[in-house]
Design an enzyme around this catalytic site. Structure first.
Site, PDB file in Angstrom:
ATOM      1  N   SER A 141       1.067  18.061 -16.550  1.00  0.00           N
ATOM      2  CA  SER A 141       0.674  17.816 -15.161  1.00  0.00           C
ATOM      3  C   SER A 141       0.217  19.128 -14.539  1.00  0.00           C
ATOM      4  O   SER A 141       0.649  20.214 -14.958  1.00  0.00           O
ATOM      5  CB  SER A 141       1.867  17.266 -14.368  1.00  0.00           C
ATOM      6  OG  SER A 141       1.622  17.284 -12.977  1.00  0.00           O
ATOM      7  N   TYR A 155      10.595  17.848 -11.367  1.00  0.00           N
ATOM      8  CA  TYR A 155       9.393  17.311 -12.003  1.00  0.00           C
ATOM      9  C   TYR A 155       8.494  18.441 -12.491  1.00  0.00           C
ATOM     10  O   TYR A 155       8.053  18.451 -13.653  1.00  0.00           O
ATOM     11  CB  TYR A 155       8.637  16.410 -11.029  1.00  0.00           C
ATOM     12  CG  TYR A 155       7.375  15.821 -11.619  1.00  0.00           C
ATOM     13  CD1 TYR A 155       7.428  14.695 -12.430  1.00  0.00           C
ATOM     14  CD2 TYR A 155       6.122  16.391 -11.370  1.00  0.00           C
ATOM     15  CE1 TYR A 155       6.281  14.158 -12.984  1.00  0.00           C
ATOM     16  CE2 TYR A 155       4.969  15.861 -11.917  1.00  0.00           C
ATOM     17  CZ  TYR A 155       5.051  14.740 -12.718  1.00  0.00           C
ATOM     18  OH  TYR A 155       3.903  14.210 -13.274  1.00  0.00           O
TER      19      TYR A 155
END
Length: 249
Positions: A141, A155
């Site tokens: 990501s 995250y």
């Protein structure tokens, strides 16, 4: 090189299902797994009806069941008659501010996005080492580029760990018949991106996944997708003041 037999985890929805549709349209055989077998079976029926001649194998798999991962990968490989690309895509976006009593959400995110991705990587590379070829794709990501504060901390840390794993494996398998690609998607229109701070930053699903598939097909070592504006953000984000990063988060 054309990789004709592709295994995708987290394939029942979102980026995984969209990549499956894209590769099916190219005539590739697919091995799809996720927790939701009913959704996978529906996707299989859709793809085989739309694209005659392809094979789509499906299996239920909770990637957090680490012992099950190599077994399911081996079953899918055998049903498909081989696997030459594995896309480690399964992930979750839970998160809470650390120390606020929601350790369960942060630990679940760290487990699925890194530890379970490592389990998938182990299983994929065991297959590739045995056959002396293959392409491993890790879906990280843009959150991996800079540690993000607040509820995104766990995250971003989990995705940074995955990106570091990809970097290490790229060095290890340089000049070998095993290729490694690390993808860093920005905001692409899935349920996980639905709560993005600025909707103008969200790329439509078809456009975003097309960029991911192009990077995969070219076997890029590391790719921010789609290119604009995420390549620029990749350069700038590590150098921004903390206060700016907090506002962006």
């Amino acid at each position: 090189m054309t990789r004709s037999k592709i295994l995708i985890t987290g394939a029942s929805a979102g980026l995984g299902a969209a990549m499956a549709r894209n590769f099916a349209a190219k005539g590739r055989d697919l091995a799809l797994c996720s927790r939701r077998l009913d959704a996978l079976e529906a996707l299989r029926d859709e793809l085989t009806a739309a694209h005659s001649g392809i094979t789509v194998a499906v299996r239920a798999l909770d990637v957090d069941d680490h012992a099950a991962v190599p077994r399911v990968f081996a079953e899918l490989r055998d049903e498909l008659g081989g696997v030459d690309r594995v896309i480690v895509n399964a992930g979750i976006g839970k998160g809470a501010r650390i120390g606020t009593g929601r350790a369960d959400a942060n630990i679940a995110t760290a487990t699925t996005n890194f530890v379970s991705a490592l389990a998938q990587t182990e299983a994929a590379l065991e297959i590739f080492r045995a056959q002396e070829s293959g392409h491993l794709v890790l879906v990280s990501s843009m959150s991996a580029v800079r540690g993000l504060p607040g509820k995104k901390a766990a995250y971003s840390a989990s995705k940074a760990g995955l990106a570091a794993l990809g970097e290490a494996l790229t060095v290890e398998f340089a000049n070998s018949p095993i290729a490694v690609t690390t993808l860093l998607p920005g905001f692409i229109a899935t349920d996980m991106a639905a709560k993005a701070v600025d909707a103008r930053m969200v790329t439509p699903l078809a456009k975003g996944v097309a960029a991911m598939v192009r990077a995969i097909e070219h076997e890029k070592i590391r790719a921010c997708v789609p290119g604009w504006p995420w390549r620029l953000i990749d350069v700038v984000l590590p150098h921004l003041p903390g206060a700016v990063v907090t506002r962006m988060s």
